[in-house]
Design a protein around this motif. Structure first.
Motif, PDB file in Angstrom:
ATOM      1  N   THR A  19       0.838  -1.188   0.000  1.00  0.00           N
ATOM      2  CA  THR A  19       0.000   0.000   0.000  1.00  0.00           C
ATOM      3  C   THR A  19       0.872   1.236   0.000  1.00  0.00           C
ATOM      4  N   ASP A  20       0.220   2.396  -0.015  1.00  0.00           N
ATOM      5  CA  ASP A  20       0.946   3.661  -0.116  1.00  0.00           C
ATOM      6  C   ASP A  20       1.493   4.102   1.234  1.00  0.00           C
ATOM      7  N   VAL A  21       2.264   3.238   1.891  1.00  0.00           N
ATOM      8  CA  VAL A  21       2.853   3.601   3.170  1.00  0.00           C
ATOM      9  C   VAL A  21       4.159   4.333   2.894  1.00  0.00           C
ATOM     10  N   THR A  22       4.318   5.501   3.475  1.00  0.00           N
ATOM     11  CA  THR A  22       5.487   6.316   3.154  1.00  0.00           C
ATOM     12  C   THR A  22       6.338   6.608   4.370  1.00  0.00           C
ATOM     13  N   ALA A  41      -3.033  -3.424   4.391  1.00  0.00           N
ATOM     14  CA  ALA A  41      -4.051  -3.072   5.378  1.00  0.00           C
ATOM     15  C   ALA A  41      -4.260  -4.195   6.384  1.00  0.00           C
ATOM     16  N   ASP A  42      -4.282  -5.458   5.923  1.00  0.00           N
ATOM     17  CA  ASP A  42      -4.507  -6.575   6.835  1.00  0.00           C
ATOM     18  C   ASP A  42      -3.441  -6.611   7.934  1.00  0.00           C
ATOM     19  N   ALA A  43      -2.190  -6.538   7.541  1.00  0.00           N
ATOM     20  CA  ALA A  43      -1.104  -6.631   8.512  1.00  0.00           C
ATOM     21  C   ALA A  43      -1.082  -5.420   9.441  1.00  0.00           C
ATOM     22  N   ALA A  44      -1.266  -4.233   8.859  1.00  0.00           N
ATOM     23  CA  ALA A  44      -1.212  -3.013   9.662  1.00  0.00           C
ATOM     24  C   ALA A  44      -2.351  -2.955  10.676  1.00  0.00           C
ATOM     25  N   VAL A  45      -3.576  -3.259  10.232  1.00  0.00           N
ATOM     26  CA  VAL A  45      -4.728  -3.179  11.130  1.00  0.00           C
ATOM     27  C   VAL A  45      -4.671  -4.286  12.180  1.00  0.00           C
ATOM     28  N   THR A  46      -4.145  -5.439  11.828  1.00  0.00           N
ATOM     29  CA  THR A  46      -3.968  -6.505  12.813  1.00  0.00           C
ATOM     30  C   THR A  46      -3.023  -6.064  13.923  1.00  0.00           C
ATOM     31  N   ALA A  47      -1.928  -5.395  13.542  1.00  0.00           N
ATOM     32  CA  ALA A  47      -0.978  -4.905  14.544  1.00  0.00           C
ATOM     33  C   ALA A  47      -1.625  -3.854  15.440  1.00  0.00           C
ATOM     34  N   LEU A  48      -2.373  -2.940  14.838  1.00  0.00           N
ATOM     35  CA  LEU A  48      -3.083  -1.928  15.617  1.00  0.00           C
ATOM     36  C   LEU A  48      -4.094  -2.574  16.553  1.00  0.00           C
ATOM     37  N   TYR A  49      -4.809  -3.556  16.053  1.00  0.00           N
ATOM     38  CA  TYR A  49      -5.841  -4.238  16.838  1.00  0.00           C
ATOM     39  C   TYR A  49      -5.230  -4.903  18.069  1.00  0.00           C
ATOM     40  N   SER A  50      -4.116  -5.592  17.867  1.00  0.00           N
ATOM     41  CA  SER A  50      -3.461  -6.282  18.971  1.00  0.00           C
ATOM     42  C   SER A  50      -2.975  -5.307  20.037  1.00  0.00           C
ATOM     43  N   ALA A  51      -2.477  -4.151  19.599  1.00  0.00           N
ATOM     44  CA  ALA A  51      -1.886  -3.199  20.538  1.00  0.00           C
ATOM     45  C   ALA A  51      -2.907  -2.323  21.245  1.00  0.00           C
ATOM     46  N   HIS A  52      -4.038  -2.015  20.586  1.00  0.00           N
ATOM     47  CA  HIS A  52      -4.900  -0.960  21.117  1.00  0.00           C
ATOM     48  C   HIS A  52      -6.372  -1.329  21.303  1.00  0.00           C
ATOM     49  N   TYR A  53      -6.766  -2.539  20.944  1.00  0.00           N
ATOM     50  CA  TYR A  53      -8.188  -2.892  21.038  1.00  0.00           C
ATOM     51  C   TYR A  53      -8.728  -2.704  22.453  1.00  0.00           C
ATOM     52  N   ARG A  54      -8.064  -3.262  23.438  1.00  0.00           N
ATOM     53  CA  ARG A  54      -8.582  -3.220  24.811  1.00  0.00           C
ATOM     54  C   ARG A  54      -8.695  -1.799  25.344  1.00  0.00           C
ATOM     55  N   SER A  55      -7.678  -0.987  25.105  1.00  0.00           N
ATOM     56  CA  SER A  55      -7.728   0.384  25.627  1.00  0.00           C
ATOM     57  C   SER A  55      -8.825   1.195  24.933  1.00  0.00           C
ATOM     58  N   LEU A  56      -9.067   0.946  23.649  1.00  0.00           N
ATOM     59  CA  LEU A  56     -10.131   1.654  22.945  1.00  0.00           C
ATOM     60  C   LEU A  56     -11.509   1.200  23.436  1.00  0.00           C
ATOM     61  N   VAL A  57     -11.640  -0.082  23.764  1.00  0.00           N
ATOM     62  CA  VAL A  57     -12.911  -0.560  24.326  1.00  0.00           C
ATOM     63  C   VAL A  57     -13.168   0.098  25.675  1.00  0.00           C
ATOM     64  N   ARG A  58     -12.134   0.185  26.519  1.00  0.00           N
ATOM     65  CA  ARG A  58     -12.316   0.828  27.824  1.00  0.00           C
ATOM     66  C   ARG A  58     -12.726   2.285  27.660  1.00  0.00           C
ATOM     67  N   LEU A  59     -12.128   2.955  26.674  1.00  0.00           N
ATOM     68  CA  LEU A  59     -12.512   4.342  26.386  1.00  0.00           C
ATOM     69  C   LEU A  59     -13.984   4.398  25.962  1.00  0.00           C
ATOM     70  N   VAL A  79     -12.892  -1.778  11.311  1.00  0.00           N
ATOM     71  CA  VAL A  79     -13.345  -2.099   9.952  1.00  0.00           C
ATOM     72  C   VAL A  79     -13.210  -0.872   9.058  1.00  0.00           C
ATOM     73  N   ALA A  80     -13.570   0.297   9.595  1.00  0.00           N
ATOM     74  CA  ALA A  80     -13.502   1.532   8.805  1.00  0.00           C
ATOM     75  C   ALA A  80     -12.064   1.881   8.438  1.00  0.00           C
ATOM     76  N   ILE A  81     -11.137   1.742   9.391  1.00  0.00           N
ATOM     77  CA  ILE A  81      -9.747   2.104   9.070  1.00  0.00           C
ATOM     78  C   ILE A  81      -9.147   1.096   8.086  1.00  0.00           C
ATOM     79  N   HIS A  82      -9.591  -0.158   8.154  1.00  0.00           N
ATOM     80  CA  HIS A  82      -9.118  -1.147   7.180  1.00  0.00           C
ATOM     81  C   HIS A  82      -9.545  -0.739   5.773  1.00  0.00           C
ATOM     82  N   GLY A  83     -10.805  -0.320   5.646  1.00  0.00           N
ATOM     83  CA  GLY A  83     -11.294   0.087   4.331  1.00  0.00           C
ATOM     84  C   GLY A  83     -10.651   1.362   3.816  1.00  0.00           C
ATOM     85  N   ALA A  84     -10.236   2.227   4.748  1.00  0.00           N
ATOM     86  CA  ALA A  84      -9.670   3.522   4.349  1.00  0.00           C
ATOM     87  C   ALA A  84      -8.150   3.518   4.314  1.00  0.00           C
TER      88      ALA A  84
END
Length: 201
Positions: A19-22, A41-59, A79-84
């Motif tokens: 993807t257009d990662v710069t 997108a799959d790899a990037a969003v998976t990494a984000l999900y693993s690192a931040h899912y719980r803290s975002l749910v608590r928020l 899902v939205a960030i994966h699509g975008a």
């Protein structure tokens, strides 16, 4: 989307196109670490999900008031960030994008609830809470009750500042307002909280 698992990909005989990662990093959050240029997108969003899912749910729980809805809000944000992903101009801001998406989707949930409650039949007994014991105990505290009584923007500002530990600039980005408005909402929210808690003591 289960943790640590990317969304199902369609089989393809071709190699995955980067993807257009710069930039050399994915987000401005050291807990995730550097993500190599070319991650899709799959790899990037998976990494984000693993690192931040719980803290975002608590928020989200503090904003929408129940765990199940908070989980839906956060999953929809991922899902939205994966699509975008291919359209993100600055992937270093992916975490900020997620926070803003969670705040905006939480607002939509609260607006929908307000409409439903307005037209709900009167005199119906409250449905039993589906929240687990730990969250239920947490929400019974005087501080949380006082926080929930605040106007939505004041509550969001205080949650992002004192729970999320975000800077004024990050809060302004997440809420879509100016830094001056963040200061105003935070100051008014703190004053209202003090007044409420003093009355209870």
């Amino acid at each position: 989307m289960p943790p640590n698992e990317p969304e199902e990909r369609k089989p393809s005989g071709k190699a995955e196109r980067p993807t257009d990662v710069t930039t050399e990093t994915l987000v401005a959050d050291r807990s995730l670490g550097a993500v190599p240029v070319g991650w899709d997108a799959d790899a990037a969003v998976t990494a984000l999900y693993s690192a931040h899912y719980r803290s975002l749910v608590r928020l989200a729980v503090l904003l929408v008031r129940d765990v199940a809805t908070a989980e839906e809000v956060v999953q929809d944000a991922f899902v939205a960030i994966h699509g975008a992903w291919r359209r993100l101009r600055d992937t270093d801001k992916a975490l900020a994008y997620l926070r803003q998406s969670v705040v905006n989707r939480s607002r939509s949930v609260l607006r929908h609830r307000a409409v439903v409650e307005k037209y709900a039949p009167k005199g119906m007994p409250d449905a039993p809470s589906a929240e687990n014991g730990a969250i239920g105990e947490f929400e019974r505290s005087a501080v949380i009750e006082a926080l929930r009584a605040l106007p939505a923007r004041q509550r969001e500002a205080l949650v992002l500042r004192y729970y999320g530990d975000l800077s004024e600039a990050q809060i302004a980005d997440a809420m879509g307002i100016s830094k001056g408005a963040v200061k105003s909402h935070t100051a008014r929210g703190m004053a209202a909280l003090r007044t409420t808690l003093e009355q209870l003591s």
